[in-house]
Write an enzyme that holds these catalytic residues in place. Sequence first.
Site, PDB file in Angstrom:
ATOM      1  N   ALA A   1      26.193 -25.069 -21.555  1.00  0.00           N
ATOM      2  CA  ALA A   1      26.878 -24.569 -22.828  1.00  0.00           C
ATOM      3  C   ALA A   1      26.864 -23.085 -22.630  1.00  0.00           C
ATOM      4  O   ALA A   1      26.300 -22.264 -21.786  1.00  0.00           O
ATOM      5  CB  ALA A   1      25.963 -24.822 -23.882  1.00  0.00           C
ATOM      6  N   ALA A   2      28.013 -22.502 -23.311  1.00  0.00           N
ATOM      7  CA  ALA A   2      28.392 -21.173 -23.212  1.00  0.00           C
ATOM      8  C   ALA A   2      27.282 -20.127 -23.487  1.00  0.00           C
ATOM      9  O   ALA A   2      26.873 -19.075 -22.752  1.00  0.00           O
ATOM     10  CB  ALA A   2      29.520 -20.959 -24.113  1.00  0.00           C
ATOM     11  N   ARG A   3      26.197 -20.614 -24.305  1.00  0.00           N
ATOM     12  CA  ARG A   3      25.164 -19.655 -24.592  1.00  0.00           C
ATOM     13  C   ARG A   3      24.017 -19.602 -23.492  1.00  0.00           C
ATOM     14  O   ARG A   3      23.178 -18.744 -23.599  1.00  0.00           O
ATOM     15  CB  ARG A   3      24.315 -20.224 -25.855  1.00  0.00           C
ATOM     16  CG  ARG A   3      23.817 -21.560 -25.633  1.00  0.00           C
ATOM     17  CD  ARG A   3      23.150 -22.015 -27.036  1.00  0.00           C
ATOM     18  NE  ARG A   3      22.779 -23.658 -27.068  1.00  0.00           N
ATOM     19  CZ  ARG A   3      23.323 -24.553 -27.302  1.00  0.00           C
ATOM     20  NH1 ARG A   3      24.801 -24.350 -27.294  1.00  0.00           N
ATOM     21  NH2 ARG A   3      23.030 -25.691 -27.241  1.00  0.00           N
ATOM     22  N   TYR A   4      24.302 -20.473 -22.365  1.00  0.00           N
ATOM     23  CA  TYR A   4      23.259 -20.327 -21.439  1.00  0.00           C
ATOM     24  C   TYR A   4      23.781 -19.845 -19.997  1.00  0.00           C
ATOM     25  O   TYR A   4      22.725 -19.341 -19.258  1.00  0.00           O
ATOM     26  CB  TYR A   4      22.800 -21.908 -21.044  1.00  0.00           C
ATOM     27  CG  TYR A   4      22.055 -22.691 -22.082  1.00  0.00           C
ATOM     28  CD1 TYR A   4      20.967 -22.075 -22.748  1.00  0.00           C
ATOM     29  CD2 TYR A   4      22.702 -23.719 -22.693  1.00  0.00           C
ATOM     30  CE1 TYR A   4      20.306 -22.776 -23.931  1.00  0.00           C
ATOM     31  CE2 TYR A   4      21.973 -24.658 -23.710  1.00  0.00           C
ATOM     32  CZ  TYR A   4      20.741 -24.040 -24.326  1.00  0.00           C
ATOM     33  OH  TYR A   4      19.969 -24.446 -25.241  1.00  0.00           O
ATOM     34  N   ILE A   5      25.068 -19.786 -20.040  1.00  0.00           N
ATOM     35  CA  ILE A   5      25.619 -19.067 -18.928  1.00  0.00           C
ATOM     36  C   ILE A   5      26.029 -17.861 -18.792  1.00  0.00           C
ATOM     37  O   ILE A   5      26.501 -17.212 -20.135  1.00  0.00           O
ATOM     38  CB  ILE A   5      26.914 -20.093 -18.131  1.00  0.00           C
ATOM     39  CG1 ILE A   5      27.788 -20.167 -19.151  1.00  0.00           C
ATOM     40  CG2 ILE A   5      26.047 -21.528 -17.577  1.00  0.00           C
ATOM     41  CD1 ILE A   5      28.992 -21.217 -18.627  1.00  0.00           C
TER      42      ILE A   5
END
Length: 836
Positions: free
Chosen positions: A116-120
């Site tokens: 997910a975008a919040r993790y990478i």
Amino acid sequence: MSKSKITDQQSLGDSGVTGQYKTWFLDYASYVILERAVPAVEDGLKPVQRRILHAMKEMDDGRFNKVANIIGQSMQYHPHGDASIGDALVNLGQKDLMIETQGNWGDVRTGDDAAAARYIEARLSKFALEVAFNAKTTDWQLSYDGRKNEPVTLPMKFPLLLAQGAEGIAVGLATKIIPHNFCELIEASIKYLRGKKFELLPDFQTGGMVDTTNYNEGKRGGKLRVRAHIEEIDKKTLVIRDVPYGITTAQLMDSIVKANDQGKIKIKKVTDNTAAVIEIQIDLAQGISPDITIDALYAFTDCEISISPNTCVIVEQKPQFLGVHELLRISVDNTKDLLKKELEIKLAELQEKWHYTSLEKIFFEEKIYKELEKKHETWEKVLEAIAKAFVPFRKQLKKDISREDILKLTEKPVRRIYKLDIDELNAQIKNLEAEIKQVKYDLANLIDYAVGYYDGLMKKYGKGRERKTELRLFDTIQAKHVAIANTKLYVNKADGFVGTSLKKDEFAFDCSNLDDIIAFTKSGKMKVVKVGDKSFIGKDIIHLAVFQKNDERTTYNMIYVDGKSGVSFAKRFNVTGVTREKEYDLAKGEEKTKVHYFTANSNGEAEAVKIVLSPNCSARIKEFDFYFETLEIKGRSSLGNQVTKYPVRAVKFKEAGKSTLSGRKLWFDDTFGRLNTEEKGEFLGSFEGDDKLLVIYNDGTYEITDQELTQRFDADKIIEIEKFGPEKIVTAIYLDNDKMQFNIKRFKIETTTLHNKFLFIKEGEGNRLEAVTTDAEPVVLIKSGRGAQAKTQKIKVNNFAEVMGWKAVGTKIFDFNKSVEINWDVKNNKRQQELF
């Protein structure tokens, strides 16, 4: 409302709707083509990609940013939601060129999605910062809501579109641009700048193999065949080491299972062992040939796919279909223009800085600043006094002094001026003048400057970006090994140059422009270079040949004198692998070292030579024979065995020797129609260097050929392939259609020309070869009749027909009959048993 008014309004409404349909669809199609699906030729980016990179540049502080934050920043410029931005950002990151990534970004080989975008996290790569951004050379436009400026196109100084590739579907058209190799693009750009021909061929992140025979520069109608590497572990196990471009491991395994279910291949199971590298293991069913299975995998599964390129880009707000060569030319021309613009801007800035620094120097050195201490009526009078004080020094300047210049000088803090301050200003002016001179030189030599720019990119970013996809003609070895020798190589032996452009010098041989050339010099040096226009080897070249990597049979025999001790040594060595362009010393490397004698022997032959010593030396025996067969074959760096300590006047060839190597065992794999040394197919025997092959075809022709492994045979047309013996007698039976009879003939091969086919049956329409053998005492079985009436006649051919010339018609053996079957009475010839 009257009926006529209603009718008029309906008519007006219908006309309006019709007009809207006509314009709306065209507007929509144009918008999708220009703003969504097709990249621009200037920077190779689609609008969403350009906006992402611009947003990342605004955020750039050298540290990684959360992808969710980058998406939010990009939404200020891209009006199509976070999903499209996120997908495009992940796609850019997976290409590993413009964006540095951190975290789980998925895997294009396996099809795994990114986290997910919040993790990478991501940031612009150093390469992107160097080639894609310069606010001074960027054209700007308002964003969709008018709040911010965004670039029309980025000032891209690299063929990014060809490096990354692109794919998009618009209204009425689509684009599919194949990715190419980073280093090869730079090399091609330099060649174009130098006015040389260049070639661009695809290269995929996923590796694999590609056949570019029909690539057609990536234009519409072109075609690529892409294969995975399949390795035979043993007779029961195959392993797939990579996947074709655009195919995931899951898709590949599904296609294999489907082919097995349809009965097109037979396997026990398929297992995905992929981790850091691709590994798909295939266990074969009992008794199934691994070679045939490999063919079937290419034929019936996604181990081989076809890609149809369609290079469409936006040029001047219109879609155009171009070739990759034209795209590179446009990119290089655009890069050259941007570099020129950057130099012109830099020159203007340097000249402005020089002007002000010179003013500052005069201002302090000539004590003009003291005008500020004098009492003047107004500030304007002060400025006028300063301007007047500069009048005697106007000739030292390159442009007029403006009011702004004087105001800027008055803002300098007035303090006591030391000589050191003046010296510092003089040094600044000198440095500025040197920089201005360099920039002017670069502008005057823009081609060289652009070449230097590309060379810099190669040095900084080229490491680790070597070609990953193997170029091959399928069902052959690598393209380099089978390329037609269509290039003439010339050599200037005295000056030490080789190349294709030295047409005034000595012709060496024909070769391929993909070949490597190995050369030896009189001073005992060796070098391997790629075929090119002109390469320096070293003065006094004594031997030149096409270099075959891992060639363990070609043996070099050499006698040389050590320049320091005067002792002569003899050595035998192979050259199996080298670093291209590196010079290797085959002797001790001393000055005055000289090669007395040198030969290259394709099959390890060891000749005898006569050593003639100097007549003035103290040796009792002034002439003696030396036999290379007494030497072991060692590495190229070995010193060798001492031949004599006395000065050598000459080394003369005495007599040819035999090979000291064991024969090479060859097999013929009729699945691919190739010779091999890997024990695949029919064993043909052990071959010495000069041994030849006899190939007999079903059209009544024969061919004498050599042992070259790159040869391609049409296996379906071969009746017999074996080691050639000039004393062997060929026995053939063929139909003479004119006389409606079968003839038999026995003959020896009398021709010596290689790679030419010779017709040995009577020429005529309907004539055909029925049977052939090289058995020393052949027996033919003629079966006539059917069922209980069937009779078999056995004829010993040696007692029936005499040996004739290969052009002879032969002897009638019996009349034509459709029910007749002809067979050889063979027990040990598997091929003849299968054929007849």
